[in-house]
Design an enzyme around this catalytic site. Structure first.
Site, PDB file in Angstrom:
ATOM      1  N   LEU A  72      35.722  51.736   9.617  1.00  0.00           N
ATOM      2  CA  LEU A  72      34.683  52.620  10.658  1.00  0.00           C
ATOM      3  C   LEU A  72      35.313  52.531  11.850  1.00  0.00           C
ATOM      4  O   LEU A  72      35.800  51.660  12.514  1.00  0.00           O
ATOM      5  CB  LEU A  72      33.698  51.635  10.560  1.00  0.00           C
ATOM      6  N   ASP A  73      35.477  53.813  12.566  1.00  0.00           N
ATOM      7  CA  ASP A  73      36.146  54.177  13.671  1.00  0.00           C
ATOM      8  C   ASP A  73      34.930  53.921  14.763  1.00  0.00           C
ATOM      9  O   ASP A  73      34.207  54.738  15.119  1.00  0.00           O
ATOM     10  CB  ASP A  73      36.564  55.517  13.919  1.00  0.00           C
ATOM     11  N   GLY A 138      46.436  34.873  24.592  1.00  0.00           N
ATOM     12  CA  GLY A 138      46.816  33.451  24.173  1.00  0.00           C
ATOM     13  C   GLY A 138      46.892  33.199  22.797  1.00  0.00           C
ATOM     14  O   GLY A 138      46.616  34.020  22.100  1.00  0.00           O
ATOM     15  N   HIS A 139      47.559  31.878  22.465  1.00  0.00           N
ATOM     16  CA  HIS A 139      47.572  31.887  21.022  1.00  0.00           C
ATOM     17  C   HIS A 139      47.289  30.353  21.011  1.00  0.00           C
ATOM     18  O   HIS A 139      47.033  29.632  21.940  1.00  0.00           O
ATOM     19  CB  HIS A 139      48.846  31.962  20.413  1.00  0.00           C
ATOM     20  N   ASP A 140      47.195  29.796  19.968  1.00  0.00           N
ATOM     21  CA  ASP A 140      47.157  28.178  19.554  1.00  0.00           C
ATOM     22  C   ASP A 140      47.871  27.401  20.454  1.00  0.00           C
ATOM     23  O   ASP A 140      47.134  26.501  20.888  1.00  0.00           O
ATOM     24  CB  ASP A 140      47.420  28.056  18.031  1.00  0.00           C
ATOM     25  N   ASP A 169      43.048  27.158  16.721  1.00  0.00           N
ATOM     26  CA  ASP A 169      42.540  28.526  16.049  1.00  0.00           C
ATOM     27  C   ASP A 169      41.733  27.891  14.800  1.00  0.00           C
ATOM     28  O   ASP A 169      40.403  28.605  14.715  1.00  0.00           O
ATOM     29  CB  ASP A 169      43.610  29.032  15.282  1.00  0.00           C
TER      30      ASP A 169
END
Length: 388
Positions: A72-73, A138-140, A169
């Site tokens: 779905l756009d 950001g990441h874990d 996460d």
């Protein structure tokens, strides 16, 4: 046979990669209908991340089972209109974009709550919907760094160690999201009013750093990694190398277990070193380490399997998958020919049953849109216009 506990709960899943998809997979495992909504371009880029198994990655397949998929756009007016029609049929919306993205699309919480007051809208982000870091990437590793957790992981004298179990996460983005949205669902069922659930992975990691907090309260600061109770600061709790380069985990925090450990090792003289620190603790740990290096891991397992004192092998994951206890608990299942972890929480009168494999992108589009009352011609026109 009772229906699955979340039977009848419809979830619209806009998330990608790991935290959100794993959270919604848990919902699907317990009976929710989860509709994975992906854009008409790349979609969930976890599909092509890491080792591939056919057309999709193993990573994608083990965190998206049991779901349906609709492309779905949402940048298209017709796509947004379809999404709002879906919201009218749903109980929960889960999204993992940066704060404000859904508002810019005209699909933020206020808009959805106006269309359906009972909707539960869960936003998963690194730093939350508010605060000076809200818009930061950001990441874990970043969330653990800000929460003080990463500083505590590692051995004495070494740098912080990076775990490949993403604490922020998974504890934050997956499990805390489940807690928040299910609390809100219970409330919505009772009151008819949903809520915006704001899940920040940094917040969740911080809120579970219990032992470091205790140290701060008692002493004004944490002890250096490798020096406190749970990171190797005492002889009774730590990891010891064996003769073959493997390791044993010793978790004998209670005195009764430590006494058994010392008797089993033939060193009753070490009983007094249970919680020893400083020079005495170092001396005791070194002596215990020397003992464990005298036998292979298999030999130590054979010895300690007969002694109930919290001494166990450090297994590699491929060994864990074949472990007799884990097998007896049914924790490894096969879905679509791929070994996966089973739902980890057992409920009475509930068997998860066979799950459907992770869906192809848009694989359930016709079915979902037909459920909204669209006929084949309308669906074909939407597809031709790249709305779906």
């Amino acid at each position: 046979m009772r229906p699955k506990p979340l039977h009848g709960l419809r979830v619209l899943d806009l998330t990608r990669l790991l935290p959100g998809p794993l959270a919604t997979q848990h919902l699907a495992d317990y009976g929710a209908e989860v509709i994975k909504i992906e854009d008409t371009g790349a979609g969930d880029y976890a599909r092509t991340m890491g080792a591939m198994n056919g057309a999709t990655s193993y990573f994608y397949q083990v965190v998206n089972r049991g779901k349906k998929s609709l492309r779905l756009d949402l940048k298209n007016q017709a796509g947004r209109a379809l999404f709002l029609r879906l919201v009218a049929t749903a109980d929960v919306v889960v999204e993992g974009f940066r704060p404000g993205v859904m508002d810019k699309l005209g699909l933020g919480y206020d808009t959805l709550a106006e269309a359906k007051p009972a909707i539960v809208y869960c936003s998963i982000s690194g730093y939350g919907q508010t605060g000076p870091y809200a818009q930061r990437a950001g990441h874990d590793i970043n969330y653990l760094g800000y929460s003080g957790v990463l500083d505590q992981i590692g051995v004495a004298g070494g740098p912080p160690a990076i775990p490949n179990l993403q604490i922020g996460d998974l504890l934050g983005g997956s499990l805390s999201a489940l807690l928040g949205l299910l609390v809100a669902v219970i409330d919505a069922k009772a009151t008819g009013r949903g809520r915006h659930v704001d899940v920040a992975m940094t917040d969740a990691a911080l809120a579970h750093a219990i032992f470091p907090l205790v140290e701060v309260l008692a002493h004004g600061g944490v002890r250096p990694r490798g020096k406190d109770l749970l990171t190797g600061g005492v002889p009774c709790y730590g990891v010891y190398e064996t003769a073959d380069g493997r390791h044993m985990a010793v978790g004998a925090l209670e005195e009764k277990f430590w006494l058994l450990v010392c008797d089993t090792l033939g060193r009753p003289d070490l009983k007094a070193a249970h919680l020893a620190t400083g020079a005495d603790g170092t001396r005791a740990r070194n002596e215990i380490a020397a003992i464990f290096r005298g036998r292979t891991q298999a030999e130590w397992v054979a010895i300690f399997d007969a002694v109930d004192c919290c001494v166990t092998p450090v297994l590699r994951l491929e060994e864990s998958l074949a472990n007799a206890h884990i097998a007896a608990r049914g924790m490894v299942v096969e879905v679509g020919g791929v070994r996966q972890f089973a739902p980890p929480v057992r409920l009475s009168e509930f068997e998860p049953g066979a799950a459907t494999p992770a869906p192809e992108a848009g694989g359930n589009g016709d079915e979902i849109l037909a459920g909204l009352g669209l006929d084949a011609a309308q669906i074909a026109r939407l597809r031709a216009d790249a709305v779906i």
